[in-house]
Scaffold this motif. Structure first.
Motif, PDB file in Angstrom:
ATOM      1  N   GLY A   1       0.748  -1.191   0.085  1.00 55.11           N
ATOM      2  CA  GLY A   1       0.024  -0.040  -0.181  1.00 55.11           C
ATOM      3  C   GLY A   1       0.860   1.089   0.017  1.00 55.11           C
ATOM      4  N   THR A   2       1.869   1.266   0.756  1.00 56.87           N
ATOM      5  CA  THR A   2       2.904   2.433   0.786  1.00 56.87           C
ATOM      6  C   THR A   2       3.619   2.409  -0.592  1.00 56.87           C
ATOM      7  OG1 THR A   2       2.929   2.252   3.125  1.00 56.87           O
ATOM      8  CG2 THR A   2       4.967   3.375   1.903  1.00 56.87           C
ATOM      9  N   GLY A   3       3.923   1.464  -1.171  1.00 57.65           N
ATOM     10  CA  GLY A   3       4.647   1.408  -2.497  1.00 57.65           C
ATOM     11  C   GLY A   3       3.765   2.142  -3.578  1.00 57.65           C
ATOM     12  N   VAL A   4       2.378   1.452  -3.676  1.00 53.06           N
ATOM     13  CA  VAL A   4       1.572   2.123  -4.613  1.00 53.06           C
ATOM     14  C   VAL A   4       1.230   3.500  -4.317  1.00 53.06           C
ATOM     15  CG1 VAL A   4       0.605  -0.131  -5.322  1.00 53.06           C
ATOM     16  CG2 VAL A   4      -0.338   1.157  -3.471  1.00 53.06           C
ATOM     17  N   ALA A   5       1.364   3.868  -3.039  1.00 52.59           N
ATOM     18  CA  ALA A   5       1.068   5.393  -2.702  1.00 52.59           C
ATOM     19  C   ALA A   5       2.326   6.323  -3.095  1.00 52.59           C
ATOM     20  CB  ALA A   5       0.876   5.502  -1.090  1.00 52.59           C
ATOM     21  N   ALA A   6       3.561   5.496  -3.087  1.00 53.89           N
ATOM     22  CA  ALA A   6       4.802   6.299  -3.488  1.00 53.89           C
ATOM     23  C   ALA A   6       4.759   6.507  -4.979  1.00 53.89           C
ATOM     24  CB  ALA A   6       6.165   5.579  -2.890  1.00 53.89           C
ATOM     25  N   ALA A   7       4.244   5.376  -5.592  1.00 55.56           N
ATOM     26  CA  ALA A   7       4.480   5.211  -7.285  1.00 55.56           C
ATOM     27  C   ALA A   7       3.414   6.141  -7.647  1.00 55.56           C
ATOM     28  CB  ALA A   7       4.064   3.744  -7.535  1.00 55.56           C
ATOM     29  N   GLY A   8       2.226   6.613  -7.107  1.00 55.01           N
ATOM     30  CA  GLY A   8       1.195   7.287  -7.609  1.00 55.01           C
ATOM     31  C   GLY A   8       1.770   8.729  -7.261  1.00 55.01           C
ATOM     32  N   ASP A   9       2.571   9.099  -6.477  1.00 52.26           N
ATOM     33  CA  ASP A   9       2.751  10.461  -6.219  1.00 52.26           C
ATOM     34  C   ASP A   9       4.331  10.873  -6.614  1.00 52.26           C
ATOM     35  OD1 ASP A   9       3.468  12.822  -4.672  1.00 52.26           O
ATOM     36  OD2 ASP A   9       4.395  12.038  -3.226  1.00 52.26           O
TER      37      ASP A   9
ATOM     38  N   VAL B   1     -11.199 -12.532   4.419  1.00 54.66           N
ATOM     39  CA  VAL B   1      -9.550 -12.328   4.324  1.00 54.66           C
ATOM     40  C   VAL B   1      -9.312 -11.516   3.086  1.00 54.66           C
ATOM     41  CG1 VAL B   1      -9.036 -13.902   5.918  1.00 54.66           C
ATOM     42  CG2 VAL B   1      -8.992 -14.356   3.556  1.00 54.66           C
ATOM     43  N   PHE B   2     -10.384 -11.889   2.120  1.00 49.39           N
ATOM     44  CA  PHE B   2      -9.822 -11.130   0.585  1.00 49.39           C
ATOM     45  C   PHE B   2     -10.193  -9.821   0.893  1.00 49.39           C
ATOM     46  CE2 PHE B   2     -11.369  -9.602  -3.264  1.00 49.39           C
ATOM     47  CZ  PHE B   2     -10.551  -9.673  -4.113  1.00 49.39           C
ATOM     48  N   VAL B   3     -11.166  -9.441   1.662  1.00 48.36           N
ATOM     49  CA  VAL B   3     -11.682  -7.911   1.642  1.00 48.36           C
ATOM     50  C   VAL B   3     -10.850  -7.217   2.514  1.00 48.36           C
ATOM     51  CG1 VAL B   3     -13.501  -6.307   2.771  1.00 48.36           C
ATOM     52  CG2 VAL B   3     -14.140  -8.544   1.219  1.00 48.36           C
ATOM     53  N   PHE B   4     -10.586  -7.845   3.887  1.00 56.56           N
ATOM     54  CA  PHE B   4      -9.726  -6.987   4.726  1.00 56.56           C
ATOM     55  C   PHE B   4      -8.001  -7.037   4.578  1.00 56.56           C
ATOM     56  CE2 PHE B   4     -13.849  -7.506   6.698  1.00 56.56           C
ATOM     57  CZ  PHE B   4     -14.279  -6.292   6.979  1.00 56.56           C
ATOM     58  N   PHE B   5      -7.696  -8.201   4.179  1.00 57.59           N
ATOM     59  CA  PHE B   5      -6.172  -8.411   3.915  1.00 57.59           C
ATOM     60  C   PHE B   5      -5.784  -7.830   2.766  1.00 57.59           C
ATOM     61  CE2 PHE B   5      -6.522 -11.357   7.559  1.00 57.59           C
ATOM     62  CZ  PHE B   5      -5.486 -10.770   8.414  1.00 57.59           C
ATOM     63  N   GLY B   6      -6.639  -7.845   1.849  1.00 61.14           N
ATOM     64  CA  GLY B   6      -6.306  -7.400   0.438  1.00 61.14           C
ATOM     65  C   GLY B   6      -6.873  -6.067   0.242  1.00 61.14           C
ATOM     66  N   LEU B   7      -8.274  -6.031  -0.121  1.00 58.69           N
ATOM     67  CA  LEU B   7      -8.921  -4.491  -0.367  1.00 58.69           C
ATOM     68  C   LEU B   7      -8.624  -3.443   0.605  1.00 58.69           C
ATOM     69  CD1 LEU B   7     -12.045  -5.789  -2.120  1.00 58.69           C
ATOM     70  CD2 LEU B   7      -9.922  -5.283  -3.269  1.00 58.69           C
ATOM     71  N   VAL B   8      -9.273  -3.681   2.024  1.00 51.97           N
ATOM     72  CA  VAL B   8      -8.976  -2.726   2.916  1.00 51.97           C
ATOM     73  C   VAL B   8      -7.650  -2.223   3.274  1.00 51.97           C
ATOM     74  CG1 VAL B   8      -9.590  -2.212   5.222  1.00 51.97           C
ATOM     75  CG2 VAL B   8     -11.306  -3.496   3.841  1.00 51.97           C
ATOM     76  N   ALA B   9      -6.551  -3.567   3.649  1.00 56.26           N
ATOM     77  CA  ALA B   9      -5.272  -3.064   3.909  1.00 56.26           C
ATOM     78  C   ALA B   9      -4.355  -2.382   3.026  1.00 56.26           C
ATOM     79  CB  ALA B   9      -4.653  -4.444   4.433  1.00 56.26           C
ATOM     80  N   VAL B  10      -4.465  -2.820   1.807  1.00 57.29           N
ATOM     81  CA  VAL B  10      -3.701  -2.149   0.533  1.00 57.29           C
ATOM     82  C   VAL B  10      -4.355  -0.809   0.217  1.00 57.29           C
ATOM     83  CG1 VAL B  10      -2.506  -2.614  -1.610  1.00 57.29           C
ATOM     84  CG2 VAL B  10      -2.641  -4.359  -0.053  1.00 57.29           C
ATOM     85  N   LEU B  11      -5.534  -0.688   0.010  1.00 57.36           N
ATOM     86  CA  LEU B  11      -6.349   0.422  -0.735  1.00 57.36           C
ATOM     87  C   LEU B  11      -6.273   1.405   0.559  1.00 57.36           C
ATOM     88  CD1 LEU B  11      -8.810  -0.819  -3.220  1.00 57.36           C
ATOM     89  CD2 LEU B  11      -6.614   0.218  -3.684  1.00 57.36           C
ATOM     90  N   GLY B  12      -6.510   0.714   1.608  1.00 55.82           N
ATOM     91  CA  GLY B  12      -6.730   1.949   3.015  1.00 55.82           C
ATOM     92  C   GLY B  12      -5.477   2.550   3.003  1.00 55.82           C
ATOM     93  N   THR B  13      -4.289   1.961   3.057  1.00 57.80           N
ATOM     94  CA  THR B  13      -2.825   2.269   3.206  1.00 57.80           C
ATOM     95  C   THR B  13      -2.567   3.369   2.225  1.00 57.80           C
ATOM     96  OG1 THR B  13      -2.192   0.238   4.362  1.00 57.80           O
ATOM     97  CG2 THR B  13      -0.442   1.694   3.566  1.00 57.80           C
ATOM     98  N   GLN B  14      -3.061   2.737   1.113  1.00 56.73           N
ATOM     99  CA  GLN B  14      -2.472   3.965  -0.084  1.00 56.73           C
ATOM    100  C   GLN B  14      -3.282   5.237  -0.007  1.00 56.73           C
ATOM    101  OE1 GLN B  14      -3.940   3.020  -4.121  1.00 56.73           O
ATOM    102  NE2 GLN B  14      -2.514   4.299  -4.901  1.00 56.73           N
ATOM    103  N   PHE B  15      -4.644   4.959   0.529  1.00 53.18           N
ATOM    104  CA  PHE B  15      -5.643   6.213   0.339  1.00 53.18           C
ATOM    105  C   PHE B  15      -5.291   7.219   1.571  1.00 53.18           C
ATOM    106  CE2 PHE B  15      -9.423   8.805   1.164  1.00 53.18           C
ATOM    107  CZ  PHE B  15      -9.639   8.898  -0.299  1.00 53.18           C
ATOM    108  N   VAL B  16      -4.972   6.685   2.895  1.00 52.16           N
ATOM    109  CA  VAL B  16      -4.603   7.509   3.904  1.00 52.16           C
ATOM    110  C   VAL B  16      -3.272   8.480   3.496  1.00 52.16           C
ATOM    111  CG1 VAL B  16      -6.133   6.381   5.507  1.00 52.16           C
ATOM    112  CG2 VAL B  16      -3.572   5.976   5.309  1.00 52.16           C
TER     113      VAL B  16
END
Length: 313
Positions: free
Chosen positions: A37-45, A167-182
């Motif tokens: 999530g942090t990696g895609v945040a950095a890549a998108g910035d 686990v798909f929702v919370f370990f995947g979607l919420v964890a990665v996209l949540g980390t990127q979004f914040v």
């Protein structure tokens, strides 16, 4: 207040017991979600400063890691408690649990689990105060509720073949996209691909774990997805969960050709799948479980690094 195991007639658990109760071999699933999530945040910035500045980027990433680990360790202990008091772990063939094996009192195990939920909640609150994204409080509340009701409460959904969905929702979607979004206040296609990929890996880890426990879970009345669809179909589903992330890489190859480097984790995924399909006893499936978790870790870290490098070029 913690119940004194000695007064309850239960041997006092040692440090190793509590560490084992946290199930450290599963924790890479949380760690890699925040890393990616942090990696895609950095890549998108492309400016490298982030929405909140470089310092806040790092602080929020660390807080996200505390949230993720706090939630996962918390759910591991509360699952130990819930399965133990229900008698589910009486039939288990895997490593003994604190409650089910009588190594700690149920109250002690529950209190430790709730303490880790509290740590995650405090870290999440700090994230909200920094970002001013007040609606994230609702996301956090739903996540904690989902963690508890996985095996807790009167009608736990983990006993109703919904574990892989969770686990798909919370370990995947919420964890990665949540980390990127914040960190950036937006989500990207790269983030979505990474989130779905890690969600699939997490589903694979849970599936192979539940394949090992099909017999005991049937005896205990725990209807996991593996129990519902049967061993053969469960092994097929496990293989799909573990291999589909590599096809998803093709979605972002046109923009980031270097992401194909992340396919290096196939050297772990393929042996994991073969072990999961062929194994007929618990030790073989435990090997598959460990390889699956490590596959997720390597895949996510390599993908994060490659996306950052690709964007910086």
């Amino acid at each position: 207040m913690l119940t004194d195991p000695a007064k309850a007639g239960v041997p006092r658990p040692g440090v190793r017991d509590w560490i084992a109760g946290a199930r450290p071999r599963t924790l890479p699933l949380s760690i890699v979600a925040v890393v990616l999530g942090t990696g895609v945040a950095a890549a998108g910035d492309v400016t490298g400063s982030g929405y909140f500045g470089r310092d806040h980027h790092l602080l929020i990433a660390v807080l996200c890691l505390v949230v993720a680990l706090g939630l996962q360790i918390g759910v591991n202990f509360t699952n130990d408690y819930s399965d133990g008091v229900r008698g589910t772990d009486t039939f288990r063939v895997g490593p003994p649990r604190l409650t089910g094996a009588g190594r700690a009192t149920p109250d002690a195990v529950l209190d430790v689990g709730l303490a880790f939920f509290a740590i995650a909640a405090v870290a999440g609150l700090v994230i909200v105060l920094i970002t001013q994204l007040s609606w994230m409080l609702l996301v956090g509340a739903v996540t904690i509720a989902a963690a508890w009701y996985y095996t807790g409460g009167r009608r736990p959904y983990g006993y109703r073949a919904l574990g892989e969905v969770s686990v798909f929702v919370f370990f995947g979607l919420v964890a990665v996209l949540g980390t990127q979004f914040v960190q950036t206040r937006h989500a990207t296609l790269e983030g979505l691909v990474g989130a779905v990929s890690l969600g699939l890996f997490a589903s694979g880890v849970l599936m192979v774990n539940n394949i090992r426990d099909i017999g005991p879970d049937q005896q205990a009345g725990k209807r996991t997805l593996a129990v519902v669809i049967g061993g053969r179909a469960a092994r097929t589903a496990y293989a799909v969960f573990m291999l589909l992330p590599y096809l998803l890489l093709l979605v972002i190859v046109p923009e980031h050709p270097l992401v194909l480097i992340a396919a290096v984790s196939l050297v772990l995924a393929v042996p994991a799948v073969l072990a999961g399909i062929r194994a007929r006893n618990a030790p073989g499936l435990i090997t598959s479980l460990q390889l699956s978790s490590f596959t997720s870790l390597v895949h996510g870290i390599v993908l994060a690094v490659v996306l950052v490098v690709s964007t910086a070029r």
